[in-house]
Scaffold this active site. Structure first.
Site, PDB file in Angstrom:
ATOM      1  N   SER A 123       0.969  -1.151   0.158  1.00 29.21           N
ATOM      2  CA  SER A 123      -0.290  -0.195   0.148  1.00 29.21           C
ATOM      3  C   SER A 123       0.869   1.693  -0.277  1.00 29.21           C
ATOM      4  O   SER A 123       2.125   1.292   0.603  1.00 29.21           O
ATOM      5  CB  SER A 123      -1.197  -0.075   1.090  1.00 29.21           C
ATOM      6  N   GLU A 125       0.024   3.419   2.016  1.00 28.80           N
ATOM      7  CA  GLU A 125      -0.093   4.280   3.225  1.00 28.80           C
ATOM      8  C   GLU A 125       1.231   4.256   3.720  1.00 28.80           C
ATOM      9  O   GLU A 125       2.155   4.860   4.959  1.00 28.80           O
ATOM     10  CB  GLU A 125      -1.192   3.059   3.889  1.00 28.80           C
ATOM     11  N   TYR A 147      -1.723   0.061  10.372  1.00 26.56           N
ATOM     12  CA  TYR A 147      -1.811  -0.367   9.355  1.00 26.56           C
ATOM     13  C   TYR A 147      -0.781   0.003   8.400  1.00 26.56           C
ATOM     14  O   TYR A 147      -0.269  -1.074   8.192  1.00 26.56           O
ATOM     15  CB  TYR A 147      -2.867   0.602   8.753  1.00 26.56           C
TER      16      TYR A 147
HETATM   17  P1  NAP Z   1     -10.912  -4.586   1.893  1.00 23.79           P
HETATM   18  O1  NAP Z   1     -12.735  -4.337   0.844  1.00 23.79           O
HETATM   19  O2  NAP Z   1     -11.675  -4.011   3.444  1.00 23.79           O
HETATM   20  O3  NAP Z   1     -11.706  -5.814   2.098  1.00 23.79           O
HETATM   21  C1  NAP Z   1     -10.435  -6.598   3.202  1.00 23.79           C
HETATM   22  C2  NAP Z   1     -11.139  -8.089   2.807  1.00 23.79           C
HETATM   23  O4  NAP Z   1      -9.767  -9.021   3.721  1.00 23.79           O
HETATM   24  C3  NAP Z   1     -12.282  -8.735   3.046  1.00 23.79           C
HETATM   25  O5  NAP Z   1     -12.575  -9.640   2.366  1.00 23.79           O
HETATM   26  C4  NAP Z   1     -12.300  -9.774   4.763  1.00 23.79           C
HETATM   27  O6  NAP Z   1     -13.286 -10.145   5.106  1.00 23.79           O
HETATM   28  C5  NAP Z   1     -10.643  -9.678   4.250  1.00 23.79           C
HETATM   29  N1  NAP Z   1     -10.166 -10.150   5.548  1.00 23.79           N
HETATM   30  C6  NAP Z   1      -9.790  -9.572   7.049  1.00 23.79           C
HETATM   31  N2  NAP Z   1      -9.480 -10.046   7.751  1.00 23.79           N
HETATM   32  C7  NAP Z   1      -8.958 -10.931   7.006  1.00 23.79           C
HETATM   33  C8  NAP Z   1      -8.560 -12.427   7.786  1.00 23.79           C
HETATM   34  N3  NAP Z   1      -8.070 -12.148   9.267  1.00 23.79           N
HETATM   35  N4  NAP Z   1      -8.797 -14.074   7.173  1.00 23.79           N
HETATM   36  C9  NAP Z   1      -9.032 -13.929   6.375  1.00 23.79           C
HETATM   37  N5  NAP Z   1      -9.430 -12.556   5.635  1.00 23.79           N
HETATM   38  C10 NAP Z   1     -10.009 -11.584   5.827  1.00 23.79           C
HETATM   39  O7  NAP Z   1      -9.962  -4.576   0.762  1.00 23.79           O
HETATM   40  P2  NAP Z   1      -9.587  -4.200  -0.263  1.00 23.79           P
HETATM   41  O8  NAP Z   1     -10.116  -2.299  -0.673  1.00 23.79           O
HETATM   42  O9  NAP Z   1     -10.855  -4.517  -1.561  1.00 23.79           O
HETATM   43  O10 NAP Z   1      -8.424  -4.059  -0.331  1.00 23.79           O
HETATM   44  C11 NAP Z   1      -7.483  -5.047  -0.851  1.00 23.79           C
HETATM   45  C12 NAP Z   1      -6.231  -5.372  -0.504  1.00 23.79           C
HETATM   46  O11 NAP Z   1      -5.555  -4.055  -0.557  1.00 23.79           O
HETATM   47  C13 NAP Z   1      -6.139  -5.350   1.544  1.00 23.79           C
HETATM   48  O12 NAP Z   1      -5.080  -6.010   1.623  1.00 23.79           O
HETATM   49  C14 NAP Z   1      -5.936  -3.582   1.023  1.00 23.79           C
HETATM   50  O13 NAP Z   1      -4.749  -3.363   2.745  1.00 23.79           O
HETATM   51  C15 NAP Z   1      -4.953  -3.402   0.080  1.00 23.79           C
HETATM   52  N6  NAP Z   1      -4.969  -1.986  -1.007  1.00 23.79           N
HETATM   53  C16 NAP Z   1      -6.144  -1.756  -0.755  1.00 23.79           C
HETATM   54  C17 NAP Z   1      -5.840  -0.614  -1.105  1.00 23.79           C
HETATM   55  C18 NAP Z   1      -7.385   0.746  -2.060  1.00 23.79           C
HETATM   56  O14 NAP Z   1      -7.075   1.816  -1.822  1.00 23.79           O
HETATM   57  N7  NAP Z   1      -8.351  -0.234  -2.012  1.00 23.79           N
HETATM   58  C19 NAP Z   1      -4.939   0.513  -1.962  1.00 23.79           C
HETATM   59  C20 NAP Z   1      -3.950   0.151  -1.883  1.00 23.79           C
HETATM   60  C21 NAP Z   1      -3.972  -1.588  -0.523  1.00 23.79           C
HETATM   61  P3  NAP Z   1     -14.558 -10.072   5.760  1.00 23.79           P
HETATM   62  O15 NAP Z   1     -15.511  -9.766   4.341  1.00 23.79           O
HETATM   63  O16 NAP Z   1     -14.717 -11.333   6.369  1.00 23.79           O
HETATM   64  O17 NAP Z   1     -14.385  -8.718   6.438  1.00 23.79           O
HETATM   65  N1  GDD Z   2     -12.258   7.311   5.849  1.00 24.02           N
HETATM   66  C1  GDD Z   2     -11.966   8.511   6.839  1.00 24.02           C
HETATM   67  N2  GDD Z   2     -13.611   9.832   6.630  1.00 24.02           N
HETATM   68  N3  GDD Z   2     -11.655   9.356   5.801  1.00 24.02           N
HETATM   69  C2  GDD Z   2     -11.590  10.685   6.047  1.00 24.02           C
HETATM   70  C3  GDD Z   2     -13.011  11.118   5.953  1.00 24.02           C
HETATM   71  C4  GDD Z   2     -14.333  10.715   6.669  1.00 24.02           C
HETATM   72  O1  GDD Z   2     -14.580  11.106   7.095  1.00 24.02           O
HETATM   73  N4  GDD Z   2     -12.679  12.794   6.449  1.00 24.02           N
HETATM   74  C5  GDD Z   2     -11.227  13.494   5.219  1.00 24.02           C
HETATM   75  N5  GDD Z   2     -10.914  11.765   5.577  1.00 24.02           N
HETATM   76  C6  GDD Z   2      -9.073  12.058   5.130  1.00 24.02           C
HETATM   77  C7  GDD Z   2      -8.718  10.083   6.146  1.00 24.02           C
HETATM   78  O2  GDD Z   2      -7.889  11.514   6.856  1.00 24.02           O
HETATM   79  C8  GDD Z   2      -6.884  10.732   4.545  1.00 24.02           C
HETATM   80  O3  GDD Z   2      -6.653  11.359   4.970  1.00 24.02           O
HETATM   81  C9  GDD Z   2      -8.177  10.544   3.366  1.00 24.02           C
HETATM   82  O4  GDD Z   2      -9.357  10.848   3.492  1.00 24.02           O
HETATM   83  C10 GDD Z   2      -8.191   8.954   3.017  1.00 24.02           C
HETATM   84  O5  GDD Z   2      -8.459   7.899   3.871  1.00 24.02           O
HETATM   85  P1  GDD Z   2      -9.477   6.892   3.271  1.00 24.02           P
HETATM   86  O6  GDD Z   2     -10.067   6.498   2.438  1.00 24.02           O
HETATM   87  O7  GDD Z   2     -10.112   6.383   4.991  1.00 24.02           O
HETATM   88  O8  GDD Z   2      -8.072   6.402   2.785  1.00 24.02           O
HETATM   89  P2  GDD Z   2      -7.024   5.425   3.148  1.00 24.02           P
HETATM   90  O9  GDD Z   2      -6.039   6.666   2.666  1.00 24.02           O
HETATM   91  O10 GDD Z   2      -6.776   6.467   4.396  1.00 24.02           O
HETATM   92  O11 GDD Z   2      -6.979   4.722   3.129  1.00 24.02           O
HETATM   93  C11 GDD Z   2      -6.840   3.884   1.570  1.00 24.02           C
HETATM   94  O12 GDD Z   2      -6.013   4.263   1.600  1.00 24.02           O
HETATM   95  C12 GDD Z   2      -4.544   2.783   1.055  1.00 24.02           C
HETATM   96  C13 GDD Z   2      -3.844   3.415   0.093  1.00 24.02           C
HETATM   97  O13 GDD Z   2      -2.856   4.508   0.485  1.00 24.02           O
HETATM   98  C14 GDD Z   2      -7.456   2.242   2.139  1.00 24.02           C
HETATM   99  O14 GDD Z   2      -8.010   1.391   1.265  1.00 24.02           O
HETATM  100  C15 GDD Z   2      -5.848   1.637   2.912  1.00 24.02           C
HETATM  101  O15 GDD Z   2      -6.573   0.246   3.034  1.00 24.02           O
HETATM  102  C16 GDD Z   2      -4.945   1.527   1.309  1.00 24.02           C
HETATM  103  O16 GDD Z   2      -3.881   0.989   1.821  1.00 24.02           O
END
Ligand code: NAP
Ligand code: GDD
Length: 328
Positions: A123, A125, A147
């Protein structure tokens, strides 16, 4: 027929990746953890075309059994505790899932079949308090949340198993990617859902935290294509996947409210409850390596992404009424 195991198949990315692989003729095995009620909303439409198996990143024996029974060619580790604020309130559990879970799975692969190709969902992050702009594969990590710290561990253990045991293990350093399937707690979906509710007269405000935070937001279906491409190369490697553009939460609000003809400033309320103990202020990625080696490019612009999400929420709410839970 190639066979892929996806952990986290019920999540946003898992559901898109499963569809992508099915379209390419893969047999798809989806690992889900046991819960008292199932959470298959995102995979319901193609559930009959995949095999659902139970396993948990907390339980290494379950992972070994899964690999022994199904013998996948590719494993995509998408499961994680992925919400940054929860990682501050549940830091140890986040470490168990998001950090040590990676080692459990890599070690299961080492034990069962070292020919399995492995993708780790790393990520942006990890860059946290950014040491370079834009961020690339060589930018030093400086995580700002439990995280982010857990993902740094997951990244390096993936590199370590590649270098120690010769595993075909890749780490995709993905910047934020969004879609109508995004969880309601993440800021983009929280905004698109609120805009739709306000437009339909179901709500009159949305409470947000830091509007100045900037993110490199892309479209999730583009990003799962990059995951697959990484595992089709001759050599395993790590790649940044990003659009190269950065926008603030405030800009996301402006575009989303504009799209339905409303003035965002009348409806957005800043609530310090949503501030984080430590913030990631700016993310913007340089995906030139992914472009050069994988020939990967994003296909959806920021403006298009916002409109796709708002339109999807409007349509869903009009069809189903106000059944979606309100989220913080
Ligand atoms: P998400 O919607 O939160 O999905 C997370 C998945 O992980 C869900 O299917 C959840 O299952 C499963 N899970 C959580 N804990 C588990 C455990 N102990 N054993 C088995 N399964 C478990 O996340 P996403 O946005 O699809 O992201 C996918 C991956 O990419 C994550 O690793 C996230 O950290 C990473 N990532 C996401 C982004 C982004 O912007 N979306 C960016 C960079 C990296 P349940 O349905 O049971 O909760
Ligand atoms: N969630 C949330 N809710 N975020 C807010 C809000 C609010 O009400 N208001 C402002 N934000 C700001 C957060 O402080 C953060 O800086 C930004 O919006 C994005 O927040 P999120 O959408 O929660 O995503 P994230 O960037 O913290 O994390 C996501 O992206 C990562 C990749 O950079 C997640 O998908 C992570 O799992 C992923 O790794």
């Amino acid at each position: 027929m190639p066979k892929a195991l996806i952990t986290g198949i019920t999540g946003q990315d898992g559901s898109y990746l499963a569809e992508f692989l099915l379209d390419r003729g893969y047999e798809v095995i989806g690992m889900v953890r046991r819960t008292s009620t199932t959470n298959f909303d995102r995979i319901r439409e193609f559930q009959d075309r995949i095999t659902i198996v139970q396993g948990d990143l907390l339980d290494q024996v379950s992972l070994i059994h899964l690999l022994q029974e199904h013998r996948p060619n590719e494993v995509y580790n998408l499961a994680a505790q992925s919400f940054v604020p929860t990682s501050f309130t549940q830091p140890v559990l986040t470490g168990e899932f998001t950090a040590l879970g990676v080692t459990r799975l890599l070690d299961a692969i080492r034990i069962v079949d070292r020919n399995i190709r492995f993708y780790q969902a790393s990520s942006s992050e990890m860059f946290g308090k950014v040491q370079e702009v834009p961020q690339r594969e060589t930018t030093p990590f400086y995580p700002r949340s439990p995280y982010g710290a857990a993902k740094v561990y997951g990244h390096w253990i993936t590199v370590n198993y590649r270098e120690s045991y010769g595993l075909f293990a890749c780490s995709g350093i993905l910047f934020n990617h969004e879609s109508p399937r995004r969880g309601l707690e993440f800021v983009t979906r929280k905004i698109s859902h609120a805009v739709a509710r306000i437009k339909l007269g179901m709500a009159n405000e949305v409470r947000l935290g830091n509007l100045d935070a900037r993110r490199d937001w892309g479209y999730a279906p583009d990003y799962v294509r990059a995951m697959w491409l990484m595992l089709q190369q001759d050599h395993p490697d790590d790649y940044v996947v990003a659009t190269g553009e950065t926008h603030s939460v405030r800009e996301f609000c402006q575009v989303a409210f504009d799209h339905v003809g409303l003035d965002w400033e009348k409806y957005v309320v800043v609530d310090p409850k949503f501030y984080r103990p430590a913030e990631v202020d700016l993310l913007v990625g340089d995906a030139s390596k992914a472009s050069r080696v994988l020939h990967w490019k994003p296909t959806v612009t920021f403006q298009q992404l916002v409109r796709i999400m708002v339109d999807a929420d409007l349509t869903a709410l009009q069809q189903t009424g106000n059944h979606t839970p309100q989220v913080g």
